[in-house]
Design an enzyme around this catalytic site. Structure first.
Site, PDB file in Angstrom:
ATOM      1  N   GLY A   1       0.807  -1.228   0.000  1.00 14.43           N
ATOM      2  CA  GLY A   1       0.000   0.000   0.000  1.00 14.43           C
ATOM      3  C   GLY A   1       0.837   1.273   0.000  1.00 14.43           C
TER       4      GLY A   1
ATOM      5  N   GLY B   1       0.271   4.902  -1.759  1.00 15.62           N
ATOM      6  CA  GLY B   1      -0.669   5.859  -1.157  1.00 15.62           C
ATOM      7  C   GLY B   1       0.084   6.912  -0.354  1.00 15.62           C
TER       8      GLY B   1
ATOM      9  N   ILE C   1       0.594   7.720   3.285  1.00 16.58           N
ATOM     10  CA  ILE C   1       1.557   7.493   4.379  1.00 16.58           C
ATOM     11  C   ILE C   1       2.588   6.439   3.977  1.00 16.58           C
ATOM     12  CG2 ILE C   1       1.840   6.989   6.839  1.00 16.58           C
ATOM     13  CD1 ILE C   1      -1.169   7.637   7.186  1.00 16.58           C
TER      14      ILE C   1
ATOM     15  N   THR D   1      -5.270   2.432  13.074  1.00 16.02           N
ATOM     16  CA  THR D   1      -5.791   3.787  13.274  1.00 16.02           C
ATOM     17  C   THR D   1      -6.416   3.983  14.656  1.00 16.02           C
ATOM     18  OG1 THR D   1      -7.615   5.229  12.542  1.00 16.02           O
ATOM     19  CG2 THR D   1      -7.849   2.906  12.046  1.00 16.02           C
TER      20      THR D   1
ATOM     21  N   GLU E   1      -9.156   5.179  15.043  1.00 15.62           N
ATOM     22  CA  GLU E   1     -10.608   5.054  14.882  1.00 15.62           C
ATOM     23  C   GLU E   1     -11.138   3.727  15.419  1.00 15.62           C
ATOM     24  OE1 GLU E   1     -12.182   6.762  11.285  1.00 15.62           O
ATOM     25  OE2 GLU E   1     -10.377   7.970  11.036  1.00 15.62           O
TER      26      GLU E   1
ATOM     27  N   ALA F   1     -14.533  -0.350  11.534  1.00 16.82           N
ATOM     28  CA  ALA F   1     -14.843  -1.758  11.850  1.00 16.82           C
ATOM     29  C   ALA F   1     -13.958  -2.694  11.045  1.00 16.82           C
ATOM     30  CB  ALA F   1     -16.322  -2.041  11.584  1.00 16.82           C
TER      31      ALA F   1
ATOM     32  N   ARG G   1     -10.228  16.189  16.184  1.00 16.85           N
ATOM     33  CA  ARG G   1      -9.273  15.209  15.679  1.00 16.85           C
ATOM     34  C   ARG G   1      -7.887  15.576  16.208  1.00 16.85           C
ATOM     35  NH1 ARG G   1     -13.425  13.224  14.916  1.00 16.85           N
ATOM     36  NH2 ARG G   1     -14.263  12.161  13.072  1.00 16.85           N
TER      37      ARG G   1
ATOM     38  N   ASN H   1     -12.280  20.765  14.088  1.00 15.53           N
ATOM     39  CA  ASN H   1     -12.093  20.887  12.638  1.00 15.53           C
ATOM     40  C   ASN H   1     -12.134  22.346  12.193  1.00 15.53           C
ATOM     41  OD1 ASN H   1     -11.951  18.116  12.389  1.00 15.53           O
ATOM     42  ND2 ASN H   1     -14.096  17.864  11.807  1.00 15.53           N
TER      43      ASN H   1
ATOM     44  N   ARG I   1     -21.893  13.981   8.417  1.00 15.66           N
ATOM     45  CA  ARG I   1     -21.585  12.580   8.070  1.00 15.66           C
ATOM     46  C   ARG I   1     -22.425  11.685   8.983  1.00 15.66           C
ATOM     47  NH1 ARG I   1     -15.364  11.142   9.024  1.00 15.66           N
ATOM     48  NH2 ARG I   1     -15.095  11.702   6.855  1.00 15.66           N
TER      49      ARG I   1
ATOM     50  N   HIS J   1     -21.040  10.146  12.638  1.00 22.00           N
ATOM     51  CA  HIS J   1     -19.782  10.895  12.755  1.00 22.00           C
ATOM     52  C   HIS J   1     -19.217  10.865  14.182  1.00 22.00           C
ATOM     53  CE1 HIS J   1     -17.711  14.850  11.246  1.00 22.00           C
ATOM     54  NE2 HIS J   1     -16.848  13.972  11.722  1.00 22.00           N
TER      55      HIS J   1
END
Ligand code: NAD
Ligand code: TYD
Length: 346
Positions: free
Chosen positions: A8, A11, A13, A126, A128, A152, A214, A249, A273, A276
């Protein structure tokens, strides 16, 4: 460790990691393996194109045949996996590819890696996976509470890494990075999207009230964190890589507009979103204990980033066509129309 497969790495990073590793460790062979999805871009690897210790191979991490051939061809002993579908909004619109790559792909990479006798496997994950953190800081032992299909699928990938460590004794390390920004980031994520839209004086669709939090991390600091975890992380462990720079943000976008010299009136509050997450925040003492420390302040990094997009229109203008515009229409047309209608009515 000699021959490192960096998956990957066409991309954002991953390419920063490949450029850094090729320069820093001349005695390692860096083999990039990437499917070249919409987010994969060989321009990101141009700076190392002529380097002796770099090779590129195109392939899907979920394809056993191409993967096996590359593992054998280069006698790979280490895998660092960046390959992922990485955009939350796309995971809401079209989740299939997220399950394919972020879960099934990670499993196949582990399984082929095991058969091939891989000595070290690093999974790039991540913050997340922890879900919405109303207060305090996530630590590595906290439970997973992912809320988006992206989060997920990343959490599922991590669980498979854990299973291969416990069941098969694989030498694995997981990193959990926070929101990352910098040069060469596909212009669908908040900062590169808004910087490039603002350069063209186009509206900036900020979700909801823009007061989501964030933790912003410069890409070069993220990359050194992964380097430290790769070389010094304990097998079976996970390490948070945080910017320790939590901001709303809307404040980030105000700073960005100040750097560009563009008016705040470009910001359009649009419908939020779905699902969110309000806030992410992590503690990264565990990685710091291995010797990692950040090099960049947020202000310097933001300034460098804005300058890079201003000076590298050749890189992003050709991306913001075709496929990107299709996604833009699907994601933003109705939201911007709703905001216009609201503002016209108010
Ligand atoms: P990106 O979307 O810019 O790049 C993803 C790369 O993976 C692309 O080059 C794409 O072609 C490749 N890819 C996708 N599916 C593949 C497959 N099946 N086989 C092989 N290659 C495939 O993503 P990024 O922002 O650079 O993120 C890299 C990693 O870091 C991801 O695993 C992501 O979950 C994680 N991460 C990202 C952030 C962030 O803020 N961007 C923060 C924390 C963690
Ligand atoms: P993003 O860059 O998509 O990263 P993530 O969702 O993985 O954190 O978004 C960062 C924040 O910016 C997030 O709170 C959503 C918000 N955002 C907007 O308000 N508008 C946008 O057009 C985008 C892409 C993001």
């Amino acid at each position: 460790m000699k021959n490192i497969l960096v998956t990957g790495a066409a991309g954002f990073i991953g390419s920063a990691f490949a450029r850094y590793m090729v320069e820093k460790y001349r005695h390692y062979q860096i083999i990039v393996y990437d499917k070249l999805t919409y987010a994969g871009n060989l321009d990101n690897l141009l700076p190392i194109d002529d380097e002796e210790n770099y090779r590129f191979e195109r392939g899907d991490i979920a394809n056993r045949e191409t993967l096996k051939a590359v593992l054998e061809k280069y006698q790979i002993d280490t895998i660092v996996n960046f390959a992922a579908e990485s955009h939350v909004d796309r995971s809401i619109l079209t989740p299939d590819a997220f399950i394919h790559t972020d879960f099934v792909g990670v499993y196949i990479l582990l399984d082929e890696g095991k058969k091939h006798g891989i000595e070290r496997f690093v999974q790039v994950s991540t913050d997340e996976v922890y879900g919405d953190i109303h207060e305090g800081l996530s630590v590595e032992s906290d439970p997973f509470l992912p809320n988006s299909p992206y989060a997920a699928s990343k959490a599922s990938g991590e669980l498979m890494v854990r299973a291969y460590h416990v069941t098969h004794g694989m030498n694995t390390v997981i990193t959990r990075g926070s929101n990352t920004f910098g040069p060469y980031q596909y212009p669908e994520k908040l900062l590169p999207f808004f910087i490039t839209e603002a350069i063209d004086d186009r509206p900036l669709p900020l979700y909801g009230d823009g007061r989501q939090v964030r933790d912003w991390l410069y890409v070069e600091d993220h990359v050194t964190g992964i380097d430290v975890a790769l070389h010094h992380g304990q097998s079976g462990e996970a390490y948070n890589i945080a910017g320790e720079n939590q901001q709303h943000n809307i404040d980030v976008i105000h700073h960005m507009l100040d750097h560009l010299g563009k008016p705040y009136s470009l910001i359009k509050h649009v419908p939020d979103r779905e699902g969110h997450d309000r806030r992410y925040a992590m503690d990264c003492a565990k990685l710091r204990a291995l010797g990692w420390q950040r090099q960049f302040t947020f202000e310097d990094a933001l300034q460098k980033t804005v300058a890079w997009y201003r000076e590298n229109e050749w890189w992003w203008r050709k991306i913001k066509t075709g496929e990107f515009m299709e996604f833009y229409k699907q994601q933003y047309a109705a939201r911007l129309a709703a905001a216009d209608q609201r503002d016209g009515n108010s």
